[in-house]
Write an enzyme that holds these catalytic residues in place. Structure first.
Site, PDB file in Angstrom:
ATOM      1  CG  HIS A 115      -0.348   0.115   2.543  1.00 19.63           C
ATOM      2  ND1 HIS A 115      -0.029  -0.862   3.326  1.00 19.63           N
ATOM      3  CD2 HIS A 115      -0.099   1.438   3.217  1.00 19.63           C
ATOM      4  CE1 HIS A 115       0.435  -0.322   4.553  1.00 19.63           C
ATOM      5  NE2 HIS A 115       0.615   0.970   4.289  1.00 19.63           N
ATOM      6  CG  ASP A 145       0.133  -3.870   2.767  1.00 23.19           C
ATOM      7  OD1 ASP A 145       0.280  -3.545   1.670  1.00 23.19           O
ATOM      8  OD2 ASP A 145       0.128  -3.628   3.839  1.00 23.19           O
ATOM      9  N   GLY A 216       3.868   6.626   8.056  1.00 21.58           N
ATOM     10  CA  GLY A 216       5.368   6.769   7.637  1.00 21.58           C
ATOM     11  C   GLY A 216       6.238   5.969   8.082  1.00 21.58           C
ATOM     12  CG  ASN A 217       6.849   4.193  12.045  1.00 21.44           C
ATOM     13  OD1 ASN A 217       6.185   5.047  12.923  1.00 21.44           O
ATOM     14  ND2 ASN A 217       8.117   3.865  12.359  1.00 21.44           N
ATOM     15  CB  SER A 218       3.283   2.152   6.560  1.00 20.45           C
ATOM     16  OG  SER A 218       2.644   1.014   5.952  1.00 20.45           O
ATOM     17  CG  LEU A 273      -8.991 -27.314   2.101  1.00 20.21           C
ATOM     18  CD1 LEU A 273      -8.105 -28.529   1.804  1.00 20.21           C
ATOM     19  CD2 LEU A 273      -9.046 -27.268   3.802  1.00 20.21           C
ATOM     20  N   GLY A 274     -10.615 -25.048  -1.020  1.00 21.31           N
ATOM     21  CA  GLY A 274     -11.849 -25.013  -1.528  1.00 21.31           C
ATOM     22  C   GLY A 274     -13.059 -25.295  -0.646  1.00 21.31           C
ATOM     23  CB  VAL A 275     -13.618 -25.483   2.839  1.00 19.67           C
ATOM     24  CG1 VAL A 275     -13.257 -26.988   2.091  1.00 19.67           C
ATOM     25  CG2 VAL A 275     -12.357 -25.185   3.477  1.00 19.67           C
ATOM     26  CB  VAL A 276     -17.271 -21.273   2.902  1.00 22.18           C
ATOM     27  CG1 VAL A 276     -17.683 -20.159   4.136  1.00 22.18           C
ATOM     28  CG2 VAL A 276     -17.186 -20.870   1.439  1.00 22.18           C
ATOM     29  CB  ILE A 277     -13.642 -22.517   7.731  1.00 25.70           C
ATOM     30  CG1 ILE A 277     -12.878 -21.386   7.471  1.00 25.70           C
ATOM     31  CG2 ILE A 277     -13.156 -23.797   6.816  1.00 25.70           C
ATOM     32  CD1 ILE A 277     -11.459 -21.490   7.868  1.00 25.70           C
TER      33      ILE A 277
END
Length: 476
Positions: A115, A145, A216-218, A273-277
């Protein structure tokens, strides 16, 4: 001995004791001076320039669109909106941002946050000797990020890289960066927690610290007492827009894996993995026969995904992955994302009260796809249960195909009762009740009549294609 002398003696003794305690306390505090002297030259200041579109109207200010950001987790430079100078001739303006980074190789590779450099037309790196170099963006990964830059140079100062997995909660850490443009500011604190999951950040187990971090630390480094980089300072939790004692850093192990892939291939590949958890709370643990809340509950298995091919089912609770415990559901994406696509993984799950071990070939994380929408309510055999206060109908063939279901029922009406209390709505699809897959409206009525009293009961609900388990108790 007189009372006056005794009092004077005790006062002197107390003063000596306080001095001794202060000396001991001071001796226990770390001295960061040598660390800063050695590591400071490898920390850089990063500024960017971005051309902005012309104004539509004279004198109109252009403001970045901040809509959609989490309200409490704000990326530093999106909080620090740059001032855009007014131009009487309406020509294109340039936005400038400011951040930090650090050199990881003597030939000029630099790590920072995505960012910090996102959408930049020009990236400038300022060294500790105040010299400026133009940087080339090698690659960036918005999901973690992390961004990798390259500057031209030889024998450049570099940081030492540590192992973020070796960090311990309570350990001293130090940050170097340019908060609000104040170059090479040093702040210190301790590790507050590890493995934190933040909103919209599923693939980074953040390091939480109380190190003072500000805009600014980012992108700057987080050091341990050995002078090794263990993280990249990335986000803060704030209600005021400034530091409030909660800072979050990307573990260096995660960042370097991303950086190496960006350097070698220009992109980042993650396991999928192809799941909703979802999280397993106390009530769900009781309904699934678990001793305590733990693991990741599988609310949805995506068609033709790795989990489906490996035999994972809706309602399974994943307890371990390759021997590593899943304490909370957020642990699973971190672990799966770190597995190379094509590798095999062993999952320990609880299914119908018994433990099973499954072997799954991990897939590659795809681009985000469109949500599956459910069809309009069809005709079917209507059924209702006075105990739940809900009227349901069978799904038609088109709805089943769209949702990849063999059974399930569609809620047509919700009246006063348990269903209304737990937030069910017309249009929701119920696929499981009391750990049983619902085949039809008639089957739903039968299962509902046999529900136990005063015990947690689970129900799987699909809403706009998204699945989740909810729990409730019936008092009568």
């Amino acid at each position: 001995m007189s009372k006056v002398k005794v009092k004077s003696y005790l006062s002197g003794l107390m003063a000596m004791l306080m001095l001794a305690l202060a000396t001991v306390a001071q001796a226990d505090l770390p001295d960061f001076t040598e660390l800063v002297e050695q590591a400071g030259p490898a920390v850089v200041n990063i500024s960017t320039r971005q051309k902005l579109p012309e104004r539509n109207q004279a004198g109109q200010q252009l403001i970045p669109d901040l809509e959609g950001l989490p309200p409490l987790f704000r990326e530093f430079f999106e909080r620090n909106i740059p001032q855009i100078p007014r131009s009487p001739n309406g020509r294109q303006q340039e936005a400038q941002s400011l951040g930090s980074g650090f050199i990881i190789s003597a030939d000029g590779y630099v790590l920072t946050n995505n960012h910090v450099v996102a959408d930049a037309d020009e990236i400038l790196v300022r060294m500790s000797d105040r010299s400026e170099l133009e940087a080339k963006l090698i690659g960036a990964d918005p999901r973690s990020d992390v961004a990798l830059l390259k500057i031209e140079g030889r024998n450049l100062p570099t940081v030492k890289l540590g192992k973020s997995d070796n960090l311990k909660v309570g350990e001293w850490v130090l940050a170097i960066g340019s908060p609000f443009g104040f170059d090479y500011s040093v702040t210190a604190g301790i590790v507050s927690a590890k493995g934190r999951s933040l909103p919209n950040e599923s693939y980074v187990p953040f390091i939480q610290t109380d190190v003072a971090i500000n805009p600014g630390n980012s992108g700057g480094p987080l050091f341990n007492l050995n002078g090794e980089v263990v993280g990249i300072n990335s986000q803060i939790f704030t209600r005021s827009g400034g530091f409030m004692g909660l800072s979050f850093a990307i573990p260096i192990d995660v960042a370097m894996d991303v950086a190496n892939q960006l350097r070698d291939t220009g992109k980042v590949s993650r396991g999928w993995l192809g799941v909703v958890i979802q999280e397993v709370n106390k009530d769900l643990a009781e309904s699934f026969g678990l001793d305590k809340p733990a693991g990741a509950l599988v609310a949805q298995v995506l068609e033709e995904g790795p989990a489906a091919k490996g035999g994972l089912r809706v309602g399974d609770v994943i307890l371990t992955l390759n021997g590593r415990q899943i304490v909370v559901s957020a642990d699973l994406p971190h672990l799966v994302g770190g597995i190379k696509p094509g590798d095999k993984a062993k999952l320990e799950v609880v299914r119908d009260g018994s433990r099973k071990t499954l072997e799954v070939v991990i897939g590659a994380l795809p681009e985000e796809g469109e949500e599956i929408a459910i069809g309009t309510p069809g005709s079917g055999v209507e059924s209702s249960s006075n105990r739940l206060g809900v009227t349901v109908v069978d799904l038609n063939s088109e709805q089943k195909k769209a949702l990849d279901l063999q059974g399930g029922v569609l809620i047509k009406e919700v009246s006063n009762g348990p269903a209304a209390l737990i937030g069910l709505r017309p249009g929701d699809v119920i696929t499981h009740l009391s750990n049983q897959a619902i085949k039809s409206a008639q089957h739903f009525t039968q299962v509902a009549k046999e529900l136990p009293k005063n015990r947690s009961v689970s129900m799987r609900v699909l809403r706009q294609g998204r699945a989740s388990f909810i729990t409730f108790k019936l008092s009568e």
